[in-house]
Design a protein around this motif. Structure first.
Motif, mmCIF file in Angstrom:
data_model
loop_
_atom_site.group_PDB
_atom_site.id
_atom_site.type_symbol
_atom_site.label_atom_id
_atom_site.label_comp_id
_atom_site.label_asym_id
_atom_site.label_seq_id
_atom_site.Cartn_x
_atom_site.Cartn_y
_atom_site.Cartn_z
ATOM 1 N N ILE A 132 0.856 -1.203 0.000
ATOM 2 C CA ILE A 132 0.000 0.000 0.000
ATOM 3 C C ILE A 132 0.883 1.240 0.000
ATOM 4 C CG2 ILE A 132 -1.685 1.330 1.343
ATOM 5 C CD1 ILE A 132 -2.700 -1.443 2.415
ATOM 6 N N LEU A 137 -1.096 -1.083 -4.011
ATOM 7 C CA LEU A 137 -2.465 -1.419 -3.620
ATOM 8 C C LEU A 137 -3.175 -0.154 -3.161
ATOM 9 C CD1 LEU A 137 -1.810 -4.699 -1.561
ATOM 10 C CD2 LEU A 137 -2.591 -4.518 -3.939
ATOM 11 N N GLU A 138 -4.493 -0.147 -3.290
ATOM 12 C CA GLU A 138 -5.292 1.025 -2.919
ATOM 13 C C GLU A 138 -5.106 1.368 -1.446
ATOM 14 O OE1 GLU A 138 -9.192 -0.373 -3.985
ATOM 15 O OE2 GLU A 138 -9.058 0.551 -5.965
ATOM 16 N N HIS A 140 -7.238 2.287 0.730
ATOM 17 C CA HIS A 140 -8.273 1.790 1.642
ATOM 18 C C HIS A 140 -8.229 0.274 1.834
ATOM 19 C CE1 HIS A 140 -10.355 1.129 -2.203
ATOM 20 N NE2 HIS A 140 -10.960 0.165 -1.560
ATOM 21 N N THR A 141 -7.230 -0.394 1.267
ATOM 22 C CA THR A 141 -7.094 -1.844 1.437
ATOM 23 C C THR A 141 -6.873 -2.160 2.912
ATOM 24 O OG1 THR A 141 -6.146 -2.085 -0.781
ATOM 25 C CG2 THR A 141 -5.717 -3.866 0.788
ATOM 26 N N ASP A 142 -7.630 -3.090 3.437
ATOM 27 C CA ASP A 142 -7.488 -3.537 4.822
ATOM 28 C C ASP A 142 -6.460 -4.674 4.848
ATOM 29 O OD1 ASP A 142 -7.683 -4.772 7.317
ATOM 30 O OD2 ASP A 142 -9.876 -4.778 7.334
ATOM 31 N N GLN A 145 -7.733 -7.965 6.419
ATOM 32 C CA GLN A 145 -8.716 -8.686 5.611
ATOM 33 C C GLN A 145 -8.022 -9.403 4.459
ATOM 34 O OE1 GLN A 145 -11.960 -9.265 6.129
ATOM 35 N NE2 GLN A 145 -11.995 -10.531 4.286
ATOM 36 N N LEU A 146 -7.102 -8.708 3.803
ATOM 37 C CA LEU A 146 -6.376 -9.318 2.691
ATOM 38 C C LEU A 146 -5.517 -10.481 3.187
ATOM 39 C CD1 LEU A 146 -6.129 -9.074 -0.340
ATOM 40 C CD2 LEU A 146 -4.341 -7.370 -0.016
ATOM 41 N N ALA A 183 -8.396 -6.753 -7.452
ATOM 42 C CA ALA A 183 -9.500 -6.079 -6.752
ATOM 43 C C ALA A 183 -9.006 -4.966 -5.841
ATOM 44 C CB ALA A 183 -10.283 -7.112 -5.929
ATOM 45 N N HIS A 184 -7.720 -4.988 -5.505
ATOM 46 C CA HIS A 184 -7.146 -3.987 -4.593
ATOM 47 C C HIS A 184 -6.028 -3.165 -5.215
ATOM 48 C CE1 HIS A 184 -9.308 -5.517 -1.092
ATOM 49 N NE2 HIS A 184 -9.097 -6.708 -1.583
ATOM 50 N N ARG A 185 -5.755 -3.391 -6.487
ATOM 51 C CA ARG A 185 -4.650 -2.693 -7.132
ATOM 52 C C ARG A 185 -4.916 -1.192 -7.219
ATOM 53 N NH1 ARG A 185 -0.436 -4.669 -10.034
ATOM 54 N NH2 ARG A 185 -1.435 -6.681 -10.402
#
Length: 191
Positions: A132, A137-138, A140-142, A145-146, A183-185
């Motif tokens: 991140i 990665l974005e 807001h990526t948790d 969770q990932l 999905a998080h890129r």
């Protein structure tokens, strides 16, 4: 050598099935000779688990740390982990087996296993946070969770590859990770 044999044996019979006697038979040594090394069955179990955790770090984490920060390192970690699932011991990953064996059994072995699993999850989450920070990665990526989802992919891979004999499980795992990353890129910076 003794601990590597203990890890191999425990991967087949479980940590609870591992004993000084069974290890002595496997090594062609006397029980009293091995008892001098370990002292108790629990000591043998703890040292065997520590040896398995050290091998995991050496084969999965250490090589990944040589990769560039961010997604290259995270992908290397995942790739190394899949290689571990594929080539590990005859009975599979000792830590995964022990997590089922000791999930609700209190004691020193469970405590060591839990500490190792928490450290593993923390290291994965850290690799995700770095990805991140590197802009891969974005924002807001948790990370937790990932981490949970990546761990789930590895568990499914181990199950399907080791138990079901699905030769495509490793390929499916790679595809699942790529979809998860996409999905998080982070969006590419506009010119």
């Amino acid at each position: 050598m003794i601990l590597n044999e203990a890890v191999a044996l425990a991967s087949q019979v479980g940590l609870e099935g591992l004993s000084i006697g069974s290890l002595a038979d496997r090594l062609g040594m006397s029980k009293s000779g091995l008892f001098a090394h370990f002292g108790s069955k629990e000591d043998l179990q703890l040292l065997t688990l520590k040896q398995a955790q050290a091998r995991f770090f050496e084969e999965v984490f250490s090589p990944a740390l040589e990769q560039a920060r961010g997604l290259p390192r995270l992908k290397a970690l995942f790739s190394n982990w899949l290689a571990w699932v594929k080539r590990d011991l005859p009975g599979g990953c000792l830590m995964l087996a022990a997590s089922v064996e000791y999930d609700d059994r209190p004691g020193a072995v469970r405590d060591l296993l839990v500490a190792g699993q928490r450290e593993l999850r923390g290291a994965i989450a850290k690799a995700i946070r770095i990805a991140i920070d590197e802009g891969h990665l974005e924002l807001h990526t948790d990370p937790w969770q990932l981490t949970f989802e990546i761990f789930g992919i590895v568990l499914a891979t181990h199950h399907d590859f080791r138990l079901l004999g699905d030769a495509r499980a490793l390929e499916r795992a790679g595809d699942a990770l790529e979809r998860l990353i996409e999905a998080h890129r982070a969006a590419a910076p506009s010119a």
